[in-house]
Design an enzyme around this catalytic site. Structure first.
Site, PDB file in Angstrom:
ATOM      1  N   ARG A  60       0.844  -1.206   0.000  1.00 32.70           N
ATOM      2  CA  ARG A  60       0.000   0.000   0.000  1.00 32.70           C
ATOM      3  C   ARG A  60       0.875   1.250   0.000  1.00 32.70           C
ATOM      4  O   ARG A  60       0.506   2.282  -0.523  1.00 32.70           O
ATOM      5  CB  ARG A  60      -0.945   0.032   1.204  1.00 32.70           C
ATOM      6  N   TYR A 118     -16.246  15.701 -15.150  1.00 34.44           N
ATOM      7  CA  TYR A 118     -16.614  14.297 -15.016  1.00 34.44           C
ATOM      8  C   TYR A 118     -17.576  14.149 -13.831  1.00 34.44           C
ATOM      9  O   TYR A 118     -17.391  14.790 -12.785  1.00 34.44           O
ATOM     10  CB  TYR A 118     -15.347  13.476 -14.802  1.00 34.44           C
ATOM     11  N   ASP A 190      -7.457  17.573 -14.862  1.00 36.92           N
ATOM     12  CA  ASP A 190      -7.759  16.202 -15.273  1.00 36.92           C
ATOM     13  C   ASP A 190      -7.536  16.133 -16.777  1.00 36.92           C
ATOM     14  O   ASP A 190      -8.264  16.758 -17.548  1.00 36.92           O
ATOM     15  CB  ASP A 190      -9.210  15.867 -14.904  1.00 36.92           C
ATOM     16  N   LYS A 215      -8.510   4.694 -18.859  1.00 36.93           N
ATOM     17  CA  LYS A 215      -8.859   5.085 -20.226  1.00 36.93           C
ATOM     18  C   LYS A 215      -7.668   4.882 -21.163  1.00 36.93           C
ATOM     19  O   LYS A 215      -7.397   3.753 -21.533  1.00 36.93           O
ATOM     20  CB  LYS A 215      -9.383   6.516 -20.224  1.00 36.93           C
TER      21      LYS A 215
HETATM   22  C1  LIG Z   1     -13.294   7.929 -16.167  1.00 36.62           C
HETATM   23  C2  LIG Z   1     -12.912   9.288 -15.750  1.00 36.62           C
HETATM   24  C3  LIG Z   1     -12.616   9.577 -14.406  1.00 36.62           C
HETATM   25  C4  LIG Z   1     -12.730   8.548 -13.305  1.00 36.62           C
HETATM   26  O1  LIG Z   1     -11.789   7.533 -13.458  1.00 36.62           O
HETATM   27  P1  LIG Z   1     -12.030   6.039 -12.895  1.00 36.62           P
HETATM   28  O2  LIG Z   1     -10.791   5.323 -13.343  1.00 36.62           O
HETATM   29  O3  LIG Z   1     -13.282   5.517 -13.492  1.00 36.62           O
HETATM   30  O4  LIG Z   1     -12.124   6.166 -11.412  1.00 36.62           O
HETATM   31  C5  LIG Z   1     -12.229  10.861 -14.098  1.00 36.62           C
HETATM   32  N1  LIG Z   1     -12.154  11.826 -15.031  1.00 36.62           N
HETATM   33  C6  LIG Z   1     -12.437  11.583 -16.320  1.00 36.62           C
HETATM   34  C7  LIG Z   1     -12.343  12.699 -17.305  1.00 36.62           C
HETATM   35  C8  LIG Z   1     -12.833  10.318 -16.725  1.00 36.62           C
HETATM   36  O5  LIG Z   1     -13.140  10.088 -18.005  1.00 36.62           O
END
Ligand SMILES: *Cc1c(COP(=O)(O)O)cnc(C)c1O
Length: 401
Positions: A60, A118, A190, A215
């Site tokens: 962790r 998001y 982000d 992603k």
């Molecule tokens: C999918 C996504 C998230 C969240 O990510 P997870 O891996 O599903 O927790 C945050 N920001 C954006 C822009 C996303 O597309």
């Protein structure tokens, strides 16, 4: 010396021969699937856990496979940045985002956030942080005067997304960084929809970049993960809180994410090219009212994207407003034979989703309109299939009734 007594079956089953130390450098990334690491001495254990000696104690806290993934992301995001850039690996994008926000904020602090966020991030900002005494103001991040007007003496974080869902609005990173830094606040970005192949926000003034590695980094829809990237000093409290809150990345998932990175530039360039082809074709389609993609000259942020993004890259997400509203849009999705109706994005498979009934279902009609979302808006995450096959599929689904 007397001979060692022969050990019992259970002991021999548990205390198997120690695997050999490998002197050669493995070309593939080893998966260190161990929750804990043994020391030769108690002092060695104390030193590593106390941070006075390098090494691994507990997964962790740190894991070599997770570190290898984080280092690869830091190398990509840190390109063109003066000074060292490090990254912290997380079990999901939301773990990275929530931990980073909580690390930067205390009761009494204030956040200025883009209105186009998001859904999970919006939920943390709107519902979780206020319970801990953090105020959040949502603004049109493209309106510099509005951003500056919203920033106050308590503002510690300005939050935006490089490419926002589903309008593909592009964050004016240098303007947001200037506004944040004038108030000694941090610009947190982000950059999931872009990936470092398209844009590296640290180069444009962002202080911390977060990603859903689920992603583009993973890229194959088979793993979840997240990462936060920035200078070591600004990331130190993020690391400390990752360890305390525990949203650390598992070694197996780190392996898949690290493997995904090897082909990230190939996948992103290819899907960006295909997306621009599809966006251009659909802009002329009679069943499509509007196409949202910054690669199109008519997109409001086309020039900004061309300035901030690498040559020829505008992202691989397209939103289209299907003529006929929500029912027509959902029927269009259901008629697709190649693209899947599914959550997520950034993988090898082309995925679609009707926006108003899924990712933005919490918004009422007025809020949808304010966010630039039509009842018939469908988001398409363009994958690696042949452009001609995708176009044929989209066309038959738009045209047949
Ligand atoms: C999918 C996504 C998230 C969240 O990510 P997870 O891996 O599903 O927790 C945050 N920001 C954006 C822009 C996303 O597309």
């Amino acid at each position: 010396m007397s001979e060692q007594p022969r050990r019992g079956e259970h002991t021999r089953a548990v205390r198997t021969p120690v695997p050999p130390q490998v002197l050669q450098r493995p070309v593939g990334l080893p998966v260190y699937r161990s929750a804990t690491f043994a020391f030769d001495t108690s002092q060695g254990y104390a030193d590593v856990l106390g941070g006075t000696a390098p090494g691994y104690s507990y997964s962790r806290v740190d894991n070599p496979t997770a570190d290898a993934f984080a280092a690869a992301v830091a190398d990509l995001e840190g390109y063109g940045v003066d000074g060292p850039v490090t990254a912290q690996p997380f079990a999901s994008g939301m773990a990275a985002i929530s931990t980073t926000l909580l690390a930067l904020l205390s009761a009494g602090d204030h956040v200025v956030a883009s209105a186009e966020l998001y859904g999970g991030t919006y939920s943390v900002l709107a519902h979780v942080l206020p319970r801990f005494g953090v105020r959040v103001t949502v603004v049109d991040a493209g309106d510099d005067a509005a951003v500056r007007a919203a920033i106050g003496p308590q503002t510690k974080v300005v939050y935006a997304e490089t490419l926002a869902n589903p309008t593909m609005a592009v964050a004016d990173l240098p303007a947001l960084a200037a506004a944040a830094h004038d108030a000694d606040a941090v610009l947190l970005v982000d950059s999931t929809f872009a990936s470092p192949v398209v844009c590296r926000p640290l180069e444009h003034g962002a202080d911390i970049v977060v990603h859903s590695a689920t992603k583009y980094f993973g890229g194959h829809s088979d793993v979840t993960g997240g990462v936060a990237v920035g200078a070591p000093d600004i990331l130190a409290p993020v690391r400390a809180l990752r360890i305390d809150l525990g949203g650390s990345l598992s070694p197996d998932d780190a392996f898949l994410l690290h493997r995904g990175i090897a082909t990230l530039p190939l996948r992103v360039h290819r899907s960006n090219e295909t997306a621009l082809q599809i966006a251009t074709a659909l802009a002329a389609h009679p069943q499509v009212e509007r196409v949202h993609h910054p690669g199109l000259p008519e997109h409001p942020d086309h020039t900004l994207a061309a300035t901030l993004f690498d040559d020829g890259c505008f992202g691989a997400i397209i939103s289209i407003d299907v003529r006929g509203g929500a029912d027509a849009a959902m029927a269009f999705c259901d008629r697709l034979r190649l693209a899947d109706v599914a959550a997520s994005l950034g993988g090898v498979h082309t995925l679609v989703g009707h926006v108003a009934s899924t990712t933005h279902r919490q918004l009422d009609e007025a809020a949808l309109a304010a966010a630039g979302i039509a009842p018939g808006t469908v988001r398409i995450s363009v994958g690696l299939e042949d452009a001609a096959d995708l176009l044929a599929d989209l066309d038959q689904a738009l045209t047949s009734r």
